[in-house]
Design an enzyme around this catalytic site. Structure first.
Site, PDB file in Angstrom:
ATOM      1  N   GLU A 184      -3.437   9.691  18.880  1.00  0.00           N
ATOM      2  CA  GLU A 184      -4.009  11.046  18.943  1.00  0.00           C
ATOM      3  C   GLU A 184      -5.090  11.222  17.878  1.00  0.00           C
ATOM      4  OE1 GLU A 184      -0.741  10.307  19.239  1.00  0.00           O
ATOM      5  OE2 GLU A 184      -0.708  10.766  21.373  1.00  0.00           O
ATOM      6  N   SER A 207       4.997  -1.696   4.136  1.00  0.00           N
ATOM      7  CA  SER A 207       5.367  -3.072   4.437  1.00  0.00           C
ATOM      8  C   SER A 207       5.182  -3.899   3.167  1.00  0.00           C
ATOM      9  CB  SER A 207       4.526  -3.631   5.584  1.00  0.00           C
ATOM     10  OG  SER A 207       3.185  -3.327   5.393  1.00  0.00           O
ATOM     11  N   GLU A 231      -9.393  -1.803   6.695  1.00  0.00           N
ATOM     12  CA  GLU A 231      -8.250  -2.063   7.562  1.00  0.00           C
ATOM     13  C   GLU A 231      -8.751  -2.263   8.993  1.00  0.00           C
ATOM     14  OE1 GLU A 231      -5.572   1.247   8.174  1.00  0.00           O
ATOM     15  OE2 GLU A 231      -3.894  -0.138   8.456  1.00  0.00           O
ATOM     16  N   GLN A 248       0.842  -1.189   0.000  1.00  0.00           N
ATOM     17  CA  GLN A 248       0.000   0.000   0.000  1.00  0.00           C
ATOM     18  C   GLN A 248       0.882   1.247   0.000  1.00  0.00           C
ATOM     19  OE1 GLN A 248      -1.198   1.006   3.813  1.00  0.00           O
ATOM     20  NE2 GLN A 248      -3.200   1.804   3.282  1.00  0.00           N
ATOM     21  N   SER A 280       1.255   6.597   2.809  1.00  0.00           N
ATOM     22  CA  SER A 280       2.001   7.585   3.589  1.00  0.00           C
ATOM     23  C   SER A 280       3.209   8.111   2.834  1.00  0.00           C
ATOM     24  CB  SER A 280       2.499   6.967   4.895  1.00  0.00           C
ATOM     25  OG  SER A 280       1.413   6.659   5.721  1.00  0.00           O
TER      26      SER A 280
END
Lengths: 383, 393
Positions: B363, B147, B230, B112, B115
């Site tokens: 957070e 990953s 996910e 994937q 990010s």
């Protein structure tokens, strides 16, 4: 202590119905402003509502089998009622009468050590179950399930003498079950109130909506309902059931604190925006929500274990009691803090919830005490 | 609706024709897919038979009992947990036919590419550009924390196709072929010493337009589908009491009385209670899911899991005293999957730090709970109505 392979942690349809009835009636009769006004009146307990709940909805006799005149429900349904009572901090003798005294009596029903007591047990179960009388168990409310048999009261020839402090719901009890040492060792007696030689000494309770009172017995007449091992088992069963259902009450209390604080955070404006839009508050409320969600799972697990007599009941009850006690205190303390000034005022009901949360943290064993029990049950010794 | 008995019958019919003892592993998995017994809640023709998702366990158990190989789900977590559901939801029939079968059998591994160094929690601000070129796209940019990139045949990619509109509107979702010259994969070394993840450098990488998932400019919506899956995938299966990190510490506690102190005992018991409470919550979540009413409690579980892993592994290092001063191995390895228990306590302590960062920081998770579950208002924002290229960065 093995784990059951299946366990139902959800709420069933009957349980949803029980909740709806309880919530409606408590909203009508135990709204927070009414509870707040009552707590400083001459009648701090709302016995009229207790009788209505008992007569119309059978709440006093949930744990009592139908054959004995009760509603024939289980700890699962009783836990749902406890949640709703926690939400409303209703001043009703549910814990003392419908849980502690009733569970002790249920455990004495087939007492081999005191056959003549069985008629008394049935009579009392029926009376407590339909709400015509209320009862309680003569132990300090802080007594944990693992505590030894109490030695504060002696019985000779059916007359009891001794003193027990901080007995919950004793203020409105018509009968109190007393663990005493008699000629044959540990025994359980039923003492009627008011009665000759049985005196209630009022104390000022930290929790205004569930009070404790000291009991003094000076040659009071008691009817023996169990002896020896049966008495010890009955006391242990009552305290274990009490701790498990108290966890459900703490869940309901925590939920009220969370809901109320979230609503406040949406409508209270400072710095030109709702205070609930600030991450500093959001994150704290998210943590309370996460704790309440977790508390629901453990409280359900405890109720289910009590209802099914699971082999790991004591362990699950100890987990629930330790977890839910601290969650209720967290939610109530955050409720006061995040309300700011209004949360510190007498007119806002937050303090009723804070005092209930803090006292229930000590009730039927502290979190620390429950963890010590777990250390034993899970084989994690201290030394 | 297909029930458990019907599924068992179909499994037996399939196994009668493909004896696990004599059939090639991949052949058997392909046959299982073609018989609609791969992921049973998928539609017929795409590996499923429209059965309730809760019945997957029935099928898996039957195959397992017969000694049939599974599709090694842990080696293709992105493919099975994210790519499969996303392709099912928004893929064209051609894309579904091309990708789903080798994905499920594990013949093709997926990764994937979301990010970026400049876009973590704020994923929508990502800068990797995809520019139209002929009948396809050319991609330039850098992705991180990927990953399986070094093993993957395909990647789910979100890239910016329009920098002149607000950031959420200018994204498009693609399937990228990892096996091409414009894709360079480098290991990303972590604080543990190993490299589970990669950096992926895209320089003139090509994507045919037929590998676009969803419409141009709709990439953010498609990415939400992926991320929702996910969370469902993380739900996981039943775990026994005292499994996970607390089990390691409890065993050490029992076997090593000389390590016990009152302070450590108190912490151990607190964490034991919390771990058990969170485990029961996982059990309740699975019951809610099976009853068809999944709640938002999954996000609470992830928060708790991260916090507990960190606290328990920290306790473990302290409990060990002198041994806690040592580390098993700093050498740069490339583990196939994250396995806390194949390594020592120091590793567990360090690796657990990632649990509150990966897959949504704690957070951000608290913001999500506060806004989506509790309905609290969002923070005022300055980055929503501005063209992406105008944003400070």
């Amino acid at each position: 202590m093995s784990e059951p392979t299946t366990r139902d942690l959800l709420y069933g349809e009957v349980e949803d119905d029980v909740r709806a009835s309880a919530r409606k009636l408590l909203a009508d009769r135990c709204a927070t402003d009414a509870v707040l006004a009552r707590c400083e009146s001459d009648e701090p307990y709302d016995l009229a509502t207790w009788r209505t709940l008992s007569a119309e909805l059978g709440f006093a006799g949930l744990l009592v089998p139908e054959a004995d005149g009760g509603a024939g429900a289980s700890a699962r349904e009783a836990a749902v009622v406890a949640e709703e009572l926690g939400r409303s901090v209703a001043p009703l003798p549910f814990l003392g009468s419908a849980v502690l005294a009733t569970s002790a009596l249920l455990a004495c029903k087939d007492s081999q050590t005191c056959p003549q007591g069985r008629a008394v047990v049935r009579e009392l179960l029926a009376a407590l179950g339909d709400g015509s009388r209320t009862g309680t168990l003569a132990v300090p409310l802080s007594t944990a399930p693992g505590a030894g048999f109490p030695d504060a009261v002696r019985a000779t020839g059916g007359c009891l003498t001794g003193r027990v402090g901080s007995v919950v719901d004793l203020d409105v009890a018509d009968v109190v079950l007393v663990g005493a040492t008699d000629e044959d060792g540990p025994a359980l007696y039923a003492v009627d109130l008011p009665g000759s030689g049985a005196t209630r000494h009022p104390v000022v309770s930290l929790d205004l909506t569930r009070r404790v009172t000291d009991l003094e017995l000076d040659g009071a007449a008691g009817r023996r309902v169990a002896g020896a091992a049966d008495a010890e088992v009955a006391l242990h069963a009552a305290l274990t059931t009490g701790a498990g259902l108290l966890a459900a009450e703490q869940l309901g209390l925590a939920e009220w604190c969370l809901d109320t604080t979230v609503e406040f955070a949406k409508t209270r404006y400072q710095f030109g925006r709702p205070i609930g839009s600030f991450q500093a508050l959001k994150h704290r409320l998210a943590d309370v929500w996460a704790a309440v969600s977790t508390a629901r799972s453990v409280a359900r697990a405890a109720a289910n274990a009590l209802a099914t007599g699971a082999a790991d009941t004591e362990l699950v009850v100890a987990v629930a009691a330790a977890y839910c006690s601290d969650t209720a205190v967290l939610a109530a303390e955050e409720c006061v803090q995040l309300h700011g000034g209004i949360g510190m005022t007498w007119e806002h009901p937050a303090h009723l919830y804070l005092c209930r949360a803090k006292t229930s943290q000590l009730a039927l064993g502290t979190p620390d005490g429950h963890r010590a029990t777990l250390a034993e049950l899970a084989n994690l010794p201290a030394t | 609706m297909i029930d458990a008995d019907e599924l068992r019958r179909r499994v037996r019919d399939l196994l009668a024709e493909h004896d696990p003892a004599t059939t090639d592993r991949i052949d058997l998995l392909r046959a299982r897919f073609d018989a609609g017994l791969a992921w049973v809640h998928f539609p017929p023709g795409l590996g499923g038979c429209d059965a309730p998702r809760a019945l997957q366990q029935v099928v898996d158990t039957e195959f397992d009992a017969a000694g049939a190989p599974d599709n090694a789900p842990r080696s293709n977590v992105i493919g099975l947990g994210m790519a499969g559901p996303t392709i099912l939801r928004v893929g064209t029939p051609e894309q579904q036919q091309r990708f789903l079968r080798p994905l499920w059998t594990g013949e093709e591994i997926w990764c994937q590419l979301f990010s970026e160094p400049g876009a973590g929690s704020d994923l929508a601000t990502l800068a990797t550009r995809a520019v139209p070129d002929g009948d396809g796209w050319v991609v330039d940019g850098q992705k991180v924390w990927t990953s399986l990139a070094h093993l993957a045949r395909w990647a789910l990619l979100v890239a910016r196709t329009d920098p002149d509109v607000p950031k959420h509107q200018g994204l498009t979702y693609f399937v990228l072929d990892m096996d091409q010259p414009g894709v360079e994969v480098r290991p990303l070394r972590q604080i543990t010493g190993e490299a589970e993840f990669n950096e992926v450098f895209l320089a003139g990488a090509r994507i045919p337009d037929a590998h676009r998932l969803g419409d141009v400019g709709e990439g953010w919506g498609v990415a939400q589908t992926t991320l929702m899956n996910e969370r469902v995938a993380i739900g996981g299966s039943a775990t026994p009491r005292e499994s996970g990190m607390i089990g390691e510490v409890a065993q050490t506690w029992r076997q090593r009385p000389e390590l016990r102190t009152p302070g450590l005992h108190d912490r151990l018991l607190r964490l034991w209670v919390e771990t058990e409470a969170v485990r029961l919550t996982g059990e309740r979540n699975r019951q809610l899911l099976a009853a068809g009413s999944p709640g938002p409690e999954g996000s609470a579980s992830k928060l708790a899991f991260a916090r507990l892993n960190q606290a328990v592994s920290g306790l473990e290092v302290e409990l060990l005293g002198e041994e806690g001063l040592r580390y098993d191995d700093w050498s740069m390895r490339r583990p196939a999957e994250t396995d806390f228990f194949a390594r020592g306590p120091g590793y567990r302590y360090l690796r657990a730090k990632g649990n509150s960062i990966e897959g949504g920081t704690s957070e951000i998770l608290r913001n999500i709970i506060a806004e989506r579950v509790l309905g609290l208002p969002a923070e005022p924002r300055t980055d929503v109505d501005v063209a992406w290229k105008e944003l400070p960065r």
